[in-house]
Design a protein around this motif. Structure first.
Motif, PDB file in Angstrom:
ATOM      1  N   VAL A  28       0.753  -1.232  -0.155  1.00 34.06           N
ATOM      2  CA  VAL A  28      -0.058  -0.042   0.103  1.00 34.06           C
ATOM      3  C   VAL A  28       0.855   1.391  -0.085  1.00 34.06           C
ATOM      4  O   VAL A  28       1.642   1.320   0.818  1.00 34.06           O
ATOM      5  N   ASN A  29       0.628   2.107  -0.866  1.00 38.00           N
ATOM      6  CA  ASN A  29       1.521   3.435  -1.129  1.00 38.00           C
ATOM      7  C   ASN A  29       1.058   4.096   0.215  1.00 38.00           C
ATOM      8  O   ASN A  29       0.162   4.625   0.588  1.00 38.00           O
ATOM      9  N   PRO A  30       2.493   4.465   1.043  1.00 39.19           N
ATOM     10  CA  PRO A  30       2.151   5.386   2.335  1.00 39.19           C
ATOM     11  C   PRO A  30       2.113   6.715   1.992  1.00 39.19           C
ATOM     12  O   PRO A  30       1.240   7.399   3.025  1.00 39.19           O
ATOM     13  N   VAL A  31       2.314   7.155   0.948  1.00 43.54           N
ATOM     14  CA  VAL A  31       1.974   8.793   0.329  1.00 43.54           C
ATOM     15  C   VAL A  31       0.348   8.754   0.301  1.00 43.54           C
ATOM     16  O   VAL A  31      -0.374   9.645   0.680  1.00 43.54           O
ATOM     17  N   TRP A  32       0.217   7.980  -0.855  1.00 41.90           N
ATOM     18  CA  TRP A  32      -1.394   8.123  -1.371  1.00 41.90           C
ATOM     19  C   TRP A  32      -2.497   7.203  -0.968  1.00 41.90           C
ATOM     20  O   TRP A  32      -3.698   7.230  -1.415  1.00 41.90           O
ATOM     21  N   GLN A  33      -1.732   6.355   0.035  1.00 42.83           N
ATOM     22  CA  GLN A  33      -2.924   5.288   0.561  1.00 42.83           C
ATOM     23  C   GLN A  33      -3.584   4.540  -0.724  1.00 42.83           C
ATOM     24  O   GLN A  33      -4.613   4.140  -0.576  1.00 42.83           O
ATOM     25  N   ASP A  34      -2.758   4.119  -1.692  1.00 45.93           N
ATOM     26  CA  ASP A  34      -3.204   3.168  -2.986  1.00 45.93           C
ATOM     27  C   ASP A  34      -3.032   1.732  -2.768  1.00 45.93           C
ATOM     28  O   ASP A  34      -1.850   1.442  -2.637  1.00 45.93           O
ATOM     29  N   SER A  35      -4.031   0.945  -2.797  1.00 47.84           N
ATOM     30  CA  SER A  35      -3.708  -0.327  -2.476  1.00 47.84           C
ATOM     31  C   SER A  35      -4.095  -1.209  -3.741  1.00 47.84           C
ATOM     32  O   SER A  35      -4.194  -2.687  -3.745  1.00 47.84           O
ATOM     33  N   SER A  36      -3.727  -0.574  -4.953  1.00 51.63           N
ATOM     34  CA  SER A  36      -3.818  -1.413  -6.060  1.00 51.63           C
ATOM     35  C   SER A  36      -2.918  -2.228  -6.296  1.00 51.63           C
ATOM     36  O   SER A  36      -1.754  -2.408  -6.001  1.00 51.63           O
ATOM     37  N   SER A  37      -3.465  -3.732  -6.733  1.00 50.02           N
ATOM     38  CA  SER A  37      -2.568  -4.727  -6.951  1.00 50.02           C
ATOM     39  C   SER A  37      -1.990  -4.682  -8.309  1.00 50.02           C
ATOM     40  O   SER A  37      -2.315  -3.941  -9.301  1.00 50.02           O
ATOM     41  N   PHE A  38      -0.934  -5.509  -8.601  1.00 49.89           N
ATOM     42  CA  PHE A  38      -0.250  -5.865 -10.150  1.00 49.89           C
ATOM     43  C   PHE A  38      -1.580  -6.125 -10.966  1.00 49.89           C
ATOM     44  O   PHE A  38      -1.305  -5.462 -12.084  1.00 49.89           O
ATOM     45  N   MET A  39      -2.491  -7.047 -10.657  1.00 51.87           N
ATOM     46  CA  MET A  39      -3.563  -7.253 -11.530  1.00 51.87           C
ATOM     47  C   MET A  39      -4.303  -5.963 -11.926  1.00 51.87           C
ATOM     48  O   MET A  39      -5.153  -5.887 -13.084  1.00 51.87           O
ATOM     49  N   ASP A  40      -4.547  -4.963 -10.965  1.00 47.04           N
ATOM     50  CA  ASP A  40      -5.342  -3.933 -11.116  1.00 47.04           C
ATOM     51  C   ASP A  40      -4.580  -2.896 -12.022  1.00 47.04           C
ATOM     52  O   ASP A  40      -5.249  -2.053 -12.503  1.00 47.04           O
ATOM     53  N   ILE A  41      -3.237  -2.765 -12.151  1.00 46.10           N
ATOM     54  CA  ILE A  41      -2.491  -2.168 -12.747  1.00 46.10           C
ATOM     55  C   ILE A  41      -1.920  -2.767 -14.331  1.00 46.10           C
ATOM     56  O   ILE A  41      -2.174  -2.199 -15.431  1.00 46.10           O
ATOM     57  N   PHE A  42      -1.482  -4.059 -14.246  1.00 42.90           N
ATOM     58  CA  PHE A  42      -0.792  -4.533 -15.362  1.00 42.90           C
ATOM     59  C   PHE A  42      -1.566  -5.404 -15.911  1.00 42.90           C
ATOM     60  O   PHE A  42      -2.122  -6.364 -15.119  1.00 42.90           O
ATOM     61  N   ASP A  43      -1.439  -5.880 -17.142  1.00 44.88           N
ATOM     62  CA  ASP A  43      -2.014  -7.107 -17.772  1.00 44.88           C
ATOM     63  C   ASP A  43      -1.246  -8.265 -17.604  1.00 44.88           C
ATOM     64  O   ASP A  43      -0.240  -8.585 -18.212  1.00 44.88           O
ATOM     65  N   VAL A  44      -1.794  -9.141 -16.518  1.00 44.19           N
ATOM     66  CA  VAL A  44      -1.052 -10.255 -15.910  1.00 44.19           C
ATOM     67  C   VAL A  44      -0.952 -11.367 -16.896  1.00 44.19           C
ATOM     68  O   VAL A  44       0.175 -12.090 -17.002  1.00 44.19           O
ATOM     69  N   ASP A  45      -1.933 -11.428 -17.676  1.00 44.12           N
ATOM     70  CA  ASP A  45      -1.822 -12.520 -18.751  1.00 44.12           C
ATOM     71  C   ASP A  45      -0.682 -12.362 -19.823  1.00 44.12           C
ATOM     72  O   ASP A  45      -0.119 -13.284 -20.425  1.00 44.12           O
ATOM     73  N   HIS A  46      -1.005 -11.317 -20.210  1.00 45.71           N
ATOM     74  CA  HIS A  46       0.282 -10.770 -21.316  1.00 45.71           C
ATOM     75  C   HIS A  46       1.518 -10.836 -20.647  1.00 45.71           C
ATOM     76  O   HIS A  46       2.554 -11.421 -21.345  1.00 45.71           O
ATOM     77  N   PHE A  47       1.952 -10.426 -19.342  1.00 47.40           N
ATOM     78  CA  PHE A  47       3.115 -10.633 -18.714  1.00 47.40           C
ATOM     79  C   PHE A  47       3.647 -12.132 -18.546  1.00 47.40           C
ATOM     80  O   PHE A  47       4.676 -12.319 -19.081  1.00 47.40           O
ATOM     81  N   MET A  48       2.575 -13.019 -18.507  1.00 44.30           N
ATOM     82  CA  MET A  48       2.836 -14.413 -18.169  1.00 44.30           C
ATOM     83  C   MET A  48       3.356 -14.823 -19.564  1.00 44.30           C
ATOM     84  O   MET A  48       4.266 -15.717 -19.788  1.00 44.30           O
ATOM     85  N   ASN A  49       2.832 -14.488 -20.782  1.00 43.78           N
ATOM     86  CA  ASN A  49       2.668 -14.836 -21.938  1.00 43.78           C
ATOM     87  C   ASN A  49       4.055 -14.596 -22.324  1.00 43.78           C
ATOM     88  O   ASN A  49       4.681 -15.603 -23.096  1.00 43.78           O
TER      89      ASN A  49
END
Length: 517
Positions: free
Chosen positions: A140-161
């Protein structure tokens, strides 16, 4: 007598009522005075006691500047071919080993771009250890309190492929290791956690200190992990793997890309009033603008937030109230561990250690030749001083846009209040702009400078030392200022710079990620 007494009581009650009402509404009128000093809170007085322009003489001349056609043409010209090409290693990569040494977890802190670099390093470490990488956990980002996960931001299937032939990757641990969580490591010292990985550790350090943990336990968790892999003395295939992750495997989730494409489209083809309120940006990006020529635009990353202002220890013209507020904030957050506070404002500026204010960035762009018809996209999460501080920049560039002005609230609903997703949209737009300018060095600056170098795209890097010295000269004329700025930025517009020892591969992708044609 009795009548006078009643009148006195009535007046006394009336005064009390008025005082009570004032006490109730005062915090509503001046909420800043009742807000604690936190990362997310504006400094007392800073948002509404906005200083006047500090470079009024230059500003007046800049507002009267004329457009020079030849200069504009040269300014907007694409970057010349520099003879370097992206290189991500051989297509015929060796096959994966049949057996993994175990599962590797990493816990990444920082903002979006710091986490991005950490993800690239995590893949490289997994390759070094012959480990199976668990999709990295974003703190969790301590400055902006953002709890976004890897899958919220990046295309995980593309990453793995993209990386399937380089390392094994899994989204979640098998049930037998489900105990290995962030909470588990936060409660006590654990034998499977590597806590003291040195900054810029070598490949041998991981083989000597992490591989035994993997082999003994089947799992190892590294936290913290930011900047924990060296940029030097690594095999070329490891370096190229880091490049492959950064420039090919990491792409944003579809809705981020779609919104980013819509913003780029609206900057290139400014919509009419009827289109401006449209919420169907997917349909709008079908480019039904045959009669309209695409316009060029600049992305400006205005890195002028409260943390930056306070940590710099510079004077930004807000008077005694601002100085006291920033000093208190600096002491609260960093407990006096800010070396810049030992120097005077003049010393800091002459050394180029003060972030550029919106006014100063506007003067820089105007001196370079951008006129008031320039379409400017402002990529920033929150500017210290708010809209009032930006007003001078907006006077110089009235066609300035941002996410709020270009997209409706319905379009922004999935990214609202999420700093990482907001930064991802800005990153996407920044990679599709004609020119990118970052007001001050930082992770966003480093990431986009490196990525645009990889793609041979124009990027203007402000000469902070030169600008600091020019802005200290209160008697400088506009023509002198303009000539000094143009000459001082001739070789700072995207010209490729080879990486030197200890420099980041993500900021300087040549020669590790590129080859000379």
């Amino acid at each position: 007598m009795r009548l006078n007494y009643q009148r006195h009581c009535y007046q006394l009650l009336r005064r009390k009522a008025m005082c009570g009402l004032f006490v109730l509404i005062f915090p509503l009128i001046f909420p800043c005075l009742f807000t604690p000093f936190t990362h997310a809170s504006p400094s007392t007085f800073s948002e509404w006691n906005v200083p006047k322009p500090r470079h009024l003489r230059l500003l007046r001349s800049a507002l009267q500047r004329e457009r020079l056609t030849w200069e504009q043409s040269d300014l907007w010209a694409p970057l010349a071919d520099q003879g370097w090409r992206p290189y991500l290693g051989s297509v015929n990569a060796p096959s994966l080993p049949q057996k993994s040494e175990g599962y590797l977890q990493v816990f990444l802190d920082g903002g979006l771009n710091q986490q991005r670099m950490g993800i690239c390093d995590a893949v490289a470490v997994a390759k070094i250890l012959n480990a199976t990488l668990v999709i990295p956990h974003l703190e969790v980002n301590p400055v902006w309190q953002d709890s976004s996960s890897f899958m919220d931001i990046f295309d995980v299937d593309h990453f793995m492929n993209v990386l399937k032939d380089d390392i094994p990757i899994i989204k979640e641990l098998p049930d037998e290791f489900s105990w290995s969580t962030r909470e588990y490591y936060a409660t006590a010292i654990r034998g499977t956690r590597i806590k003291r990985a040195p900054v810029h550790a070598s490949a041998n350090w991981y083989l000597e200190n992490v591989l035994p943990v993997l082999q003994s336990n089947g799992i190892a968790a590294i936290s913290p992990f930011s900047h924990r892999l060296s940029f030097d003395n690594l095999p070329s295939e490891i370096q190229q793997l880091r490049c492959k992750v950064n420039f090919k495997a990491l792409v944003f989730v579809p809705h981020i890309r779609a919104l980013g494409d819509a913003l780029v489209h609206r900057l290139r083809y400014p919509p009419g009033q009827s289109q401006a309120s449209s919420t169907d940006y997917l349909r709008e990006t079908t480019y039904q603008n045959g009669k309209q020529n695409p316009q060029k635009f600049v992305v400006l990353h205005l890195r002028f937030d409260k943390d930056m202002a306070a940590h710099s220890a510079c004077d930004f013209g807000g008077g005694k109230a601002e100085k006291l507020a920033l000093a208190k904030y600096r002491q609260t957050i960093w407990q006096g561990r800010v070396l810049n506070s030992q120097f005077t404002d003049k010393e800091l500026r002459s050394q180029g250690r003060c972030p550029l204010t919106p006014e100063e960035v506007g003067l820089l762009l105007a001196a370079l030749g951008f006129d008031n018809n320039t379409r400017l996209y402002l990529a920033s999460h929150k500017v210290y001083g708010g809209e009032a501080r930006i007003s001078t920049l907006r006077k110089l560039f009235p066609l300035m846009e941002d996410k709020k002005s270009l997209a409706s609230s319905a379009e922004r609903v999935h990214i609202k209040g999420k700093a990482s997703l907001l930064a991802a949209v800005d990153y996407h737009v920044g990679m599709h702009s004609d020119i990118f300018v970052s007001a001050s060095p930082g992770n966003m600056h480093n990431a986009l400078v490196g990525h645009r170098t990889f793609e041979n795209m124009k990027t203007i890097r402000p000469n902070m030392v030169l600008l600091g010295q020019l802005f200290l000269n209160k008697n400088i004329s506009w023509s002198q200022f303009r000539q000094a700025v143009v000459e001082g930025h001739q070789n700072r517009q995207g010209q490729l710079r080879l990486r030197k020892p200890k420099q980041s591969i993500y900021t300087y992708p040549a020669p590790d990620c590129m080859c000379h044609a």
